[in-house]
Design an enzyme around this catalytic site. Structure first.
Site, PDB file in Angstrom:
ATOM      1  N   CYS A 119      14.852  20.511  -3.411  1.00  0.00           N
ATOM      2  CA  CYS A 119      15.385  20.239  -2.035  1.00  0.00           C
ATOM      3  C   CYS A 119      15.945  21.181  -1.414  1.00  0.00           C
ATOM      4  CB  CYS A 119      16.701  19.135  -2.099  1.00  0.00           C
ATOM      5  SG  CYS A 119      17.598  18.639  -0.873  1.00  0.00           S
ATOM      6  N   ASN A 128      -8.538 -13.056   2.687  1.00  0.00           N
ATOM      7  CA  ASN A 128      -8.965 -12.256   1.527  1.00  0.00           C
ATOM      8  C   ASN A 128     -10.323 -12.910   1.069  1.00  0.00           C
ATOM      9  OD1 ASN A 128      -7.794 -10.506  -0.073  1.00  0.00           O
ATOM     10  ND2 ASN A 128      -8.262 -11.786  -1.626  1.00  0.00           N
ATOM     11  N   CYS A 182      14.978  13.422  -2.359  1.00  0.00           N
ATOM     12  CA  CYS A 182      16.048  14.094  -3.173  1.00  0.00           C
ATOM     13  C   CYS A 182      16.904  12.884  -3.520  1.00  0.00           C
ATOM     14  CB  CYS A 182      16.622  15.554  -2.486  1.00  0.00           C
ATOM     15  SG  CYS A 182      18.021  15.975  -3.601  1.00  0.00           S
ATOM     16  N   ASN A 232       1.049  -1.295   0.132  1.00  0.00           N
ATOM     17  CA  ASN A 232      -0.162   0.153   0.105  1.00  0.00           C
ATOM     18  C   ASN A 232       0.672   1.274  -0.108  1.00  0.00           C
ATOM     19  OD1 ASN A 232      -2.194  -1.808   0.252  1.00  0.00           O
ATOM     20  ND2 ASN A 232      -2.326  -1.482   2.414  1.00  0.00           N
ATOM     21  N   SER A 291      -4.323  -9.620  -3.027  1.00  0.00           N
ATOM     22  CA  SER A 291      -4.737 -10.494  -4.121  1.00  0.00           C
ATOM     23  C   SER A 291      -3.562 -11.426  -4.283  1.00  0.00           C
ATOM     24  CB  SER A 291      -5.207  -9.908  -5.306  1.00  0.00           C
ATOM     25  OG  SER A 291      -4.059  -9.486  -5.909  1.00  0.00           O
ATOM     26  N   ASP A 307      -0.735   4.230   0.754  1.00  0.00           N
ATOM     27  CA  ASP A 307      -1.476   5.341   1.391  1.00  0.00           C
ATOM     28  C   ASP A 307      -0.872   5.733   2.940  1.00  0.00           C
ATOM     29  OD1 ASP A 307      -1.989   3.067   3.506  1.00  0.00           O
ATOM     30  OD2 ASP A 307      -3.762   2.360   2.420  1.00  0.00           O
ATOM     31  N   CYS A 312     -10.967  -7.957   6.716  1.00  0.00           N
ATOM     32  CA  CYS A 312      -9.687  -7.942   7.670  1.00  0.00           C
ATOM     33  C   CYS A 312     -10.147  -7.404   8.829  1.00  0.00           C
ATOM     34  CB  CYS A 312      -8.753  -6.943   6.732  1.00  0.00           C
ATOM     35  SG  CYS A 312      -8.012  -7.769   5.321  1.00  0.00           S
ATOM     36  N   HIS A 350       5.833  -0.466  -2.380  1.00  0.00           N
ATOM     37  CA  HIS A 350       5.441   0.366  -3.678  1.00  0.00           C
ATOM     38  C   HIS A 350       5.496   1.813  -3.349  1.00  0.00           C
ATOM     39  CE1 HIS A 350       3.456  -3.408  -5.218  1.00  0.00           C
ATOM     40  NE2 HIS A 350       4.515  -3.464  -5.545  1.00  0.00           N
ATOM     41  N   CYS A 376      21.021  14.207  -3.229  1.00  0.00           N
ATOM     42  CA  CYS A 376      21.744  14.240  -2.000  1.00  0.00           C
ATOM     43  C   CYS A 376      22.327  12.596  -1.496  1.00  0.00           C
ATOM     44  CB  CYS A 376      20.908  14.626  -0.797  1.00  0.00           C
ATOM     45  SG  CYS A 376      20.618  16.460  -0.809  1.00  0.00           S
TER      46      CYS A 376
END
Length: 406
Positions: free
Chosen positions: A229, A301, A199, A172, A274, A174, A319, A191, A202
């Site tokens: 930056c 799931n 940056c 996720n 999934s 989020d 869940c 992900h 750097c």
């Protein structure tokens, strides 16, 4: 010379004739497929003698169309959501609780299904982002910054605090694991994180945690956020890994932590994923070990996953429902999310005065009276080394177009 010219003309005519023959053959095959498909849709009792004869004449086409229909039916069944009844759900959760207690090194893999209770859609569910896009529908826009950690996020944080969960590997973007107060060293966001921009000019890479979705201008292969930056002036980029991209950032991806956790794991609990993407990461499944020595796999799931046959237990439930029952079995209290203790406020770096208009995304507001917890503009906080956001849907659409064009 004339003979060479005649030969060249003859060769071209032959190629054209051959090409025309192939085109006509393909068109004839298409007509046969359409005819046979139309006949097969009729009940057998309603087919005419001529139609029955067509089916006998084109047995191979009939077999191919029947195989395609079987594949479609299987795919549809895999997309259906299945729910265990109340008693079966409780029984399975009791089995899961025993596994959690006995595990020496439990690792949790999480997917979009743990965030649906926060009004963030999943990807492959009946109303998921990818499902809607595949149907040619548009994804409804919403500001994902408004979401808060769900009951499942808080349960996972508590299980780690109780030393029952060693590491969390999440697909996720989020940022809700971070906001639940799960320690960063115990988290791999494979992900990326929608609240973090970095940056890469750097050394080491400098990280900026923001109080808004930084992916407003970004998408597949286009990661610049439009800000710079404050230390070297280099362009900041988001941390999102889209389809077809390879994530190389140490943080927040933390691939090293994920791989090390998987290597030590004796139990893996998959929540709301999934597993169609995670299954491709061999290092997460100890595939170099004999099957009998791999971690025991537990999956929560509602839909089919490609790892179901390898699981010790598959739980068909939401869940939040499963985790609530699990915490009862473990006799562990579930803490409520407390915005005043959300670590994002202490980690966040405010925008420079000239950057105030660089985003239109809603900013997460600290609790009343807590504004002083934010650092001054330009100040890097200790512990930080440096809608429809760009990561949510658009990258997928571009990836599909590129694949079709290839």
């Amino acid at each position: 010379m004339a003979e060479e010219t005649d030969t060249g003309v003859s060769s071209r005519l032959e190629r054209k004739a051959l090409q025309k023959t192939k085109i006509m053959q393909r068109e004839s095959e298409r007509k046969i497929f359409r005819l046979v498909r139309r006949i097969l849709k009729k009940p057998e009792a309603e087919r005419s003698v001529d139609e029955a004869a067509v089916l006998l004449l084109h047995k191979e086409t009939v077999e191919e169309l029947c195989k395609r229909q079987v594949r479609r039916n299987v795919l549809k069944r895999k997309q259906d959501e299945v729910f265990d009844d109340a008693e079966e759900l409780k029984s399975k959760v009791r089995q899961l609780a025993v596994a959690v207690k006995q595990a020496k090194h439990l690792v949790v893999y999480t997917g979009a299904g743990i965030s649906t209770a926060a009004s963030i859609p999943d990807y492959r569910g009946p109303n998921g982002v990818w499902t809607q896009l595949q149907k040619g529908q548009t994804v409804s826009s919403s500001d994902l910054s408004k979401a808060e950690p769900t009951l499942t996020h808080m349960c996972i944080k508590m299980l780690h605090k109780e030393d029952l969960v060693k590491h969390v590997v999440s697909q996720n973007c989020d940022g809700l694991h971070l906001r639940s107060d799960l320690p960063r060293q115990a988290l791999s966001e494979l992900h990326g994180n929608m609240f973090i921009e970095v940056c890469t000019s750097c050394s080491p890479v400098r990280e900026y945690v923001r109080l808004f979705d930084v992916t407003e201008r970004t998408s597949l292969h286009r990661h610049g956020t439009g800000r710079r930056c404050s230390h070297c002036g280099g362009e900041l980029r988001d941390t999102i890994v889209h389809f077809g991209e390879r994530g190389t950032l140490e943080q927040p991806l933390n691939w090293k932590g994920a791989a090390e956790a998987a290597k030590m794991a004796d139990v893996i609990l998959c929540l709301g994923s999934s597993l169609k993407v995670l299954k491709k990461y061999a290092c997460l499944w100890a595939m170099n070990r004999p099957a009998s020595k791999r971690p025991k796999l537990y999956i929560v799931n509602l839909q089919w996953t490609p790892k179901d046959d390898l699981a010790v237990l598959k739980i068909h439930g939401k869940c939040d429902d499963v985790m609530s029952l699990l915490m009862d079995e473990l006799n562990i209290q579930i803490p409520a999310y407390d915005r005043a203790k959300d670590p994002i406020f202490s980690l966040a770096t405010p925008l420079q005065p000239e950057e105030v208009d660089s985003c239109t995304r809603e900013v997460i507001a600290p609790p009343n009276g807590q504004e002083d917890c934010l650092p001054e503009p330009g100040e890097q906080t200790e512990g930080a080394t440096a809608v429809q956001g760009g990561w949510f849907g658009r990258g997928y659409g571009k990836g599909r177009k590129k694949k079709k064009a290839a």
